[in-house]
Design a protein around this motif. Structure first.
Motif, PDB file in Angstrom:
ATOM      1  N   LYS A   1       0.806  -1.225   0.000  1.00  0.00           N
ATOM      2  CA  LYS A   1       0.000   0.000   0.000  1.00  0.00           C
ATOM      3  C   LYS A   1       0.838   1.273   0.000  1.00  0.00           C
ATOM      4  N   GLU A   2       2.074   1.179   0.463  1.00  0.00           N
ATOM      5  CA  GLU A   2       2.890   2.388   0.587  1.00  0.00           C
ATOM      6  C   GLU A   2       3.135   3.020  -0.776  1.00  0.00           C
ATOM      7  N   LEU A   3       2.882   4.308  -0.880  1.00  0.00           N
ATOM      8  CA  LEU A   3       3.127   5.129  -2.069  1.00  0.00           C
ATOM      9  C   LEU A   3       2.288   4.711  -3.273  1.00  0.00           C
ATOM     10  N   THR A   4       1.183   4.016  -3.054  1.00  0.00           N
ATOM     11  CA  THR A   4       0.340   3.619  -4.192  1.00  0.00           C
ATOM     12  C   THR A   4      -0.299   4.831  -4.867  1.00  0.00           C
ATOM     13  N   ASP A   5      -0.473   5.908  -4.134  1.00  0.00           N
ATOM     14  CA  ASP A   5      -1.048   7.126  -4.708  1.00  0.00           C
ATOM     15  C   ASP A   5       0.019   8.114  -5.145  1.00  0.00           C
ATOM     16  N   GLY A   6       1.260   7.662  -5.261  1.00  0.00           N
ATOM     17  CA  GLY A   6       2.332   8.547  -5.659  1.00  0.00           C
ATOM     18  C   GLY A   6       2.902   9.295  -4.483  1.00  0.00           C
ATOM     19  N   PHE A   7       3.459  10.474  -4.746  1.00  0.00           N
ATOM     20  CA  PHE A   7       4.065  11.262  -3.685  1.00  0.00           C
ATOM     21  C   PHE A   7       2.992  11.641  -2.655  1.00  0.00           C
ATOM     22  N   PRO A   8       3.331  11.571  -1.339  1.00  0.00           N
ATOM     23  CA  PRO A   8       2.325  11.850  -0.292  1.00  0.00           C
ATOM     24  C   PRO A   8       1.669  13.219  -0.470  1.00  0.00           C
ATOM     25  N   LYS A   9       0.401  13.253  -0.109  1.00  0.00           N
ATOM     26  CA  LYS A   9      -0.383  14.486  -0.251  1.00  0.00           C
ATOM     27  C   LYS A   9      -0.819  15.060   1.096  1.00  0.00           C
ATOM     28  N   SER A  10      -0.478  14.392   2.201  1.00  0.00           N
ATOM     29  CA  SER A  10      -0.891  14.858   3.529  1.00  0.00           C
ATOM     30  C   SER A  10       0.306  14.824   4.468  1.00  0.00           C
ATOM     31  N   SER A  11       0.258  15.688   5.486  1.00  0.00           N
ATOM     32  CA  SER A  11       1.338  15.727   6.466  1.00  0.00           C
ATOM     33  C   SER A  11       1.393  14.443   7.287  1.00  0.00           C
ATOM     34  N   GLU A  12       0.242  13.816   7.539  1.00  0.00           N
ATOM     35  CA  GLU A  12       0.239  12.570   8.300  1.00  0.00           C
ATOM     36  C   GLU A  12       1.057  11.500   7.593  1.00  0.00           C
ATOM     37  N   GLU A  13       0.926  11.404   6.297  1.00  0.00           N
ATOM     38  CA  GLU A  13       1.616  10.376   5.535  1.00  0.00           C
ATOM     39  C   GLU A  13       3.095  10.699   5.361  1.00  0.00           C
ATOM     40  N   LEU A  14       3.423  11.977   5.152  1.00  0.00           N
ATOM     41  CA  LEU A  14       4.815  12.342   4.881  1.00  0.00           C
ATOM     42  C   LEU A  14       5.620  12.499   6.167  1.00  0.00           C
ATOM     43  N   PHE A  15       5.076  13.205   7.158  1.00  0.00           N
ATOM     44  CA  PHE A  15       5.851  13.530   8.352  1.00  0.00           C
ATOM     45  C   PHE A  15       6.144  12.301   9.201  1.00  0.00           C
ATOM     46  N   SER A  16       5.188  11.412   9.309  1.00  0.00           N
ATOM     47  CA  SER A  16       5.346  10.283  10.215  1.00  0.00           C
ATOM     48  C   SER A  16       6.174   9.149   9.626  1.00  0.00           C
ATOM     49  N   GLU A  17       6.268   9.081   8.309  1.00  0.00           N
ATOM     50  CA  GLU A  17       6.919   7.934   7.678  1.00  0.00           C
ATOM     51  C   GLU A  17       8.379   8.179   7.320  1.00  0.00           C
ATOM     52  N   TYR A  18       8.766   9.418   7.057  1.00  0.00           N
ATOM     53  CA  TYR A  18      10.082   9.649   6.459  1.00  0.00           C
ATOM     54  C   TYR A  18      10.851  10.707   7.228  1.00  0.00           C
ATOM     55  N   ARG A  19      12.167  10.533   7.233  1.00  0.00           N
ATOM     56  CA  ARG A  19      13.066  11.511   7.841  1.00  0.00           C
ATOM     57  C   ARG A  19      13.668  12.450   6.796  1.00  0.00           C
ATOM     58  N   ALA A  20      13.745  12.031   5.561  1.00  0.00           N
ATOM     59  CA  ALA A  20      14.390  12.858   4.538  1.00  0.00           C
ATOM     60  C   ALA A  20      13.752  12.561   3.186  1.00  0.00           C
ATOM     61  N   ILE A  21      13.939  13.499   2.267  1.00  0.00           N
ATOM     62  CA  ILE A  21      13.441  13.372   0.900  1.00  0.00           C
ATOM     63  C   ILE A  21      14.603  13.647  -0.048  1.00  0.00           C
ATOM     64  N   ILE A  22      14.746  12.797  -1.066  1.00  0.00           N
ATOM     65  CA  ILE A  22      15.742  13.009  -2.121  1.00  0.00           C
ATOM     66  C   ILE A  22      14.991  13.192  -3.440  1.00  0.00           C
ATOM     67  N   ILE A  23      15.244  14.316  -4.103  1.00  0.00           N
ATOM     68  CA  ILE A  23      14.663  14.592  -5.421  1.00  0.00           C
ATOM     69  C   ILE A  23      15.778  14.509  -6.449  1.00  0.00           C
ATOM     70  N   ASP A  24      15.597  13.648  -7.451  1.00  0.00           N
ATOM     71  CA  ASP A  24      16.655  13.400  -8.433  1.00  0.00           C
ATOM     72  C   ASP A  24      16.090  13.490  -9.849  1.00  0.00           C
ATOM     73  N   ASP A  25      16.617  14.435 -10.625  1.00  0.00           N
ATOM     74  CA  ASP A  25      16.288  14.527 -12.060  1.00  0.00           C
ATOM     75  C   ASP A  25      14.776  14.563 -12.276  1.00  0.00           C
ATOM     76  N   LEU A  26      14.104  15.439 -11.552  1.00  0.00           N
ATOM     77  CA  LEU A  26      12.649  15.532 -11.620  1.00  0.00           C
ATOM     78  C   LEU A  26      12.245  16.996 -11.638  1.00  0.00           C
ATOM     79  N   GLU A  27      11.417  17.370 -12.594  1.00  0.00           N
ATOM     80  CA  GLU A  27      11.034  18.761 -12.744  1.00  0.00           C
ATOM     81  C   GLU A  27      10.012  19.163 -11.681  1.00  0.00           C
ATOM     82  N   ALA A  28       9.936  20.480 -11.443  1.00  0.00           N
ATOM     83  CA  ALA A  28       9.034  21.001 -10.417  1.00  0.00           C
ATOM     84  C   ALA A  28       7.578  20.782 -10.769  1.00  0.00           C
TER      85      ALA A  28
END
Length: 771
Positions: A391-418
């Motif tokens: 189920k993790e990330l089935t909807d793509g990049f997280p859209k809520s603070s509950e999903e992003l803040f509680s699960e991850y300590r860091a984010i890496i963006i690589d070769d991806l446009e804004a």
């Protein structure tokens, strides 16, 4: 202070009349006498003084003097019976404990000065070691206290009684709570008696020690200690660290020069995650020291426990991701769930799909079925790798603070446009860094930084480099990588312990050809590494800065993978660099549950446990049940509940008193108070080593004993001067005094004075020719 008290003051007028009348008669009589010059004046003054003294006796004068009332004023004799006094200053000499015992007793009886002091004062005999106790006598004194809590004891005692006249403290001055001394404005004076004259010789001592924990591979634990040596100049000591099984895991030689303390560092190369304990030992082979009690210390180190989860999202599969994922494959503490885009979103044309088909045909080859599992034409095609579950990330990049803040300590963006992110997701990433305290790293690529359209976006605002100036020159080719001064100071940027070896490694790195050119950094940012082309023009390669509660980094080199293709050693170095970069991202990033154990510098047995609880959106959560389980050195388990604090929302506090020396482990388990569902747990630990603090300083602390005496209004004595105490205490102000009054009229000195004055007057008259 002695003074004269007049009892019959109501007849003062009569005495004055008598003196005036006598004066008039004397003046008249001596005016007609044959005496001349000084003899007449002297004779008249002698008789006038004698008659005035008789007139004053009409007032019945009393000579009064204040002195302590016997048995009413209290004197406390406080003796330091800590174990550190059981140390001889020279081989074959008496220990300080034996010297103190000899000064306090004579055979099977108390010392004579104690008996004399007891005649005028009510004595309270006490000892101060690990605990303060009252004792009937000092004849059975034992020196076994695990610490010297002198200062706090004195501050309590000297203000604790209305009849307290003085406090006498016998000690070497080495109080484990010396920093707690504060002289109160009121209170009984303290007379300090100093035992000992010099530091024991020969002796090695660990004065103190601190532990620094690093997330990096070269030195996960660094122990810094101060070493003191006496009488060992020119010798060599060995500093060792032992694990919990008693196995030596690191050693360091120390060249001893002089008696001044010197700093030593010991690096432990391998340490497991979580709480671990190490025994620090100091030895000098071939030397019999005065004591070995100050040669060891027990230390606790907490490296934390994973998994530390980093969300990686890339615009296309690339070589950097391959090598990065391979580098952290052996790191059990770091997990990198990933979203890799293999196709951009595209508009749907009826002729491209089958009749009635709404999903993207790219998924036919992956066996995807119609429905929510397959991306549609207006969505990018993303592949999930390394996720925790289906189920993790089935909807793509997280859209809520509950999903992003509680699960991850860091984010890496690589070769991806804004444009990949929605505006809400951009602001969510900004809050993730600034409020939650997470980390953001952007890697170089053809759709990163300015080329990716990140200028004037929330993500672009956080980056440590400016994106408002486009590169107009030719691409950077054959660029060479090097560290800046700030980079050399960052341990995660270095791969060798020796700088010369690291510089040699940098010189052998391959040239890079894919550089995101930037020309300036933001205020507060630091350039940690640079890239220089053939013309020696330098560009930032790695830049980092703090942003709010978190940190942001930029790696502007897009083909670091070339380094790993050089040879086997280079590949290992590159993988280690990636691992250290990942550790730098996650270190110091807070978890939803934080557990700390702190103690006061002068009160090591009293532990203050603090648990901070946050919900999935990282807001303080006060509606929780926090249970703490503590495992003591002997394996005994204690359970207690942390109570909500009034000082801070989401903070739960508890207190624990350690009684047994050794290692303590504690685990805080948190439940939601309403739903009764577990929210998580956190572990910590600490070492309780009272003997190390007690024996750390063995040189008599003359300065502290003098300070206590002077600031309280007392005086400092040496141990061999202790017999002077009874005489000194006779002259101090006491709470309860008695007045001794002696009538001057009955004093023989008044009669003698009258005879002398009248005799002198008669002698002067005879010499002047008067009968």
């Amino acid at each position: 202070m002695p003074r004269i008290l007049w009892q019959n003051t109501d007849i003062t007028w009569l005495a004055a009349v008598v003196v005036a009348l006598v004066l008039a008669l004397l003046v008249a009589g001596y005016w007609r006498s044959p005496l001349r010059g000084w003899r007449r004046l002297a004779a008249m003054l002698c008789k006038l003084t004698a008659l005035a003294l008789l007139a004053l006796c009409l007032l019945d004068p009393l000579w009064t003097q204040q002195q302590p009332k016997k048995g009413e004023n209290e004197v406390i004799v406080l003796v330091d019976n800590s174990a550190s006094l059981e140390t001889a200053e020279q081989a074959g000499d008496q220990t300080r404990a034996a010297q103190v015992a000899a000064a306090l007793k004579s055979g099977d009886a108390d010392a004579e000065w104690i008996k004399v002091l007891g005649e005028d004062f009510r004595l309270r005999l006490m000892t101060a070691g690990a605990q303060t106790r009252s004792v009937p006598h000092f004849r059975a004194l034992t020196f076994d206290g695990t610490r010297s809590d002198l200062c706090r004891t004195l501050m309590t005692l000297r203000t604790g009684g209305s009849n307290l006249a003085a406090v006498v403290v016998v000690s070497d001055g080495n109080a484990t709570d010396a920093s707690a001394w504060k002289s109160a404005g009121k209170g009984a004076p303290v007379f300090t008696v100093l035992a000992g004259k010099q530091a024991p010789t020969p002796d090695l001592a660990l004065l103190d020690a601190s532990v620094a924990v690093s997330p990096f591979e070269d030195a996960p634990i660094t122990i810094t200690t101060r070493v003191a040596a006496h009488g060992l100049n020119g010798k060599q000591g060995t500093l060792s660290a032992l694990d919990e099984k008693g196995k030596t895991i690191a050693t360091e030689k120390i060249a001893i020069s002089g008696d001044s303390p010197q700093t030593a560092r010991l690096r432990i190369p391998v340490a497991k995650p979580g709480v671990s304990f190490h025994r620090l030992e100091l030895k000098c082979d071939g030397v019999k020291e005065a004591t070995l009690a100050n040669n060891t210390r027990l230390l606790a180190a907490d490296r934390g426990t994973g998994p530390y989860r980093v969300l990686y999202i890339a615009g296309r599969p690339n070589w950097e991701y391959k090598f990065l994922r391979r580098a952290i494959a052996g790191d059990d503490d770091v997990q990198m769930p990933s979203l890799i885009r293999i196709a951009k979103r595209e508009p749907k044309f009826e002729w491209r799909g089958r009749a009635g088909e709404s999903v993207n045909p790219l998924f036919r080859g992956f066996g995807a079925k119609d429905g929510e599992e397959a991306q549609r034409y207006d969505q990018p095609v993303l592949i999930r790798l390394g996720t925790r579950d289906a189920k993790e990330l089935t909807d793509g990049f997280p859209k809520s603070s509950e999903e992003l803040f509680s699960e991850y300590r860091a984010i890496i963006i690589d070769d991806l446009e804004a444009a990949f992110f929605t505006q809400e997701q951009m602001h969510l990433i900004e809050r993730f860094v600034s409020e939650r305290g997470g980390a953001l790293l952007m890697l170089g690529g053809q759709e990163s930084f300015q080329a990716g359209g990140y200028d004037h976006t929330p993500v672009g605002r956080m980056l440590p480099v400016y994106l408002d100036r486009a590169a107009t020159g030719a691409p950077v080719l054959d660029a060479r990588f090097n560290l800046t001064r700030e980079g050399w100071l960052e341990s995660w940027m270095r791969l060798r312990t020796n700088r010369d070896e690291d510089e040699q490694r940098l010189a052998t790195m391959p040239a890079f050809h894919s550089i995101n050119q930037t020309f300036s950094i933001k205020p507060g940012a630091s350039i940690l590494a640079t890239i220089a082309d053939a013309s020696q023009t330098s560009y930032p390669a790695i830049v980092a800065q703090r942003f709010g509660e978190g940190r942001v980094g930029s790696v502007l080199v897009a083909d670091i993978w070339r380094w790993g293709m050089q040879n086997e050693d280079a590949r290992k170095d590159m993988e280690r660099t990636w691992r250290q970069l990942m550790r730098w991202l996650v270190v110091d990033v807070a978890d939803s549950i934080a557990f700390t154990a702190e103690t006061e510098p002068a009160d090591h047995e009293h532990m203050k446990l603090a648990v901070r609880v946050r919900d999935r959106s990282f807001r303080a959560q006060s509606d929780a049940i926090v249970k703490v389980e503590i495992t003591q050195p002997d394996g005994t388990k204690s359970q207690l509940f942390a109570e909500p604090s009034l000082k801070e929302a989401g903070l739960f506090e508890a207190e624990f008193f350690a009684t047994k020396p050794g290692s303590y482990r504690a685990t805080a388990s948190v439940e939601d108070a309403e739903k009764r569902t577990p929210l998580g747990s956190k572990a910590t630990g600490w070492a309780f080593d009272p003997q190390a603090d007690e024996f750390a300083h063995l040189e008599p602390d003359t300065a502290l004993m003098q300070r206590i005496a002077s600031e309280s209004g007392g005086q400092m004595l040496m141990l061999d001067e202790i017999t002077k105490l009874p005489e000194m205490l006779k002259h101090i102000r006491v709470p309860v005094e008695v007045t001794l009054a002696t009538p001057l009229w009955h004093s023989p000195w008044v009669f003698v004075a009258l005879l002398l004055l009248l005799g002198a007057e008669w002698f002067l008259r005879r010499k002047g020719g008067m009968a």
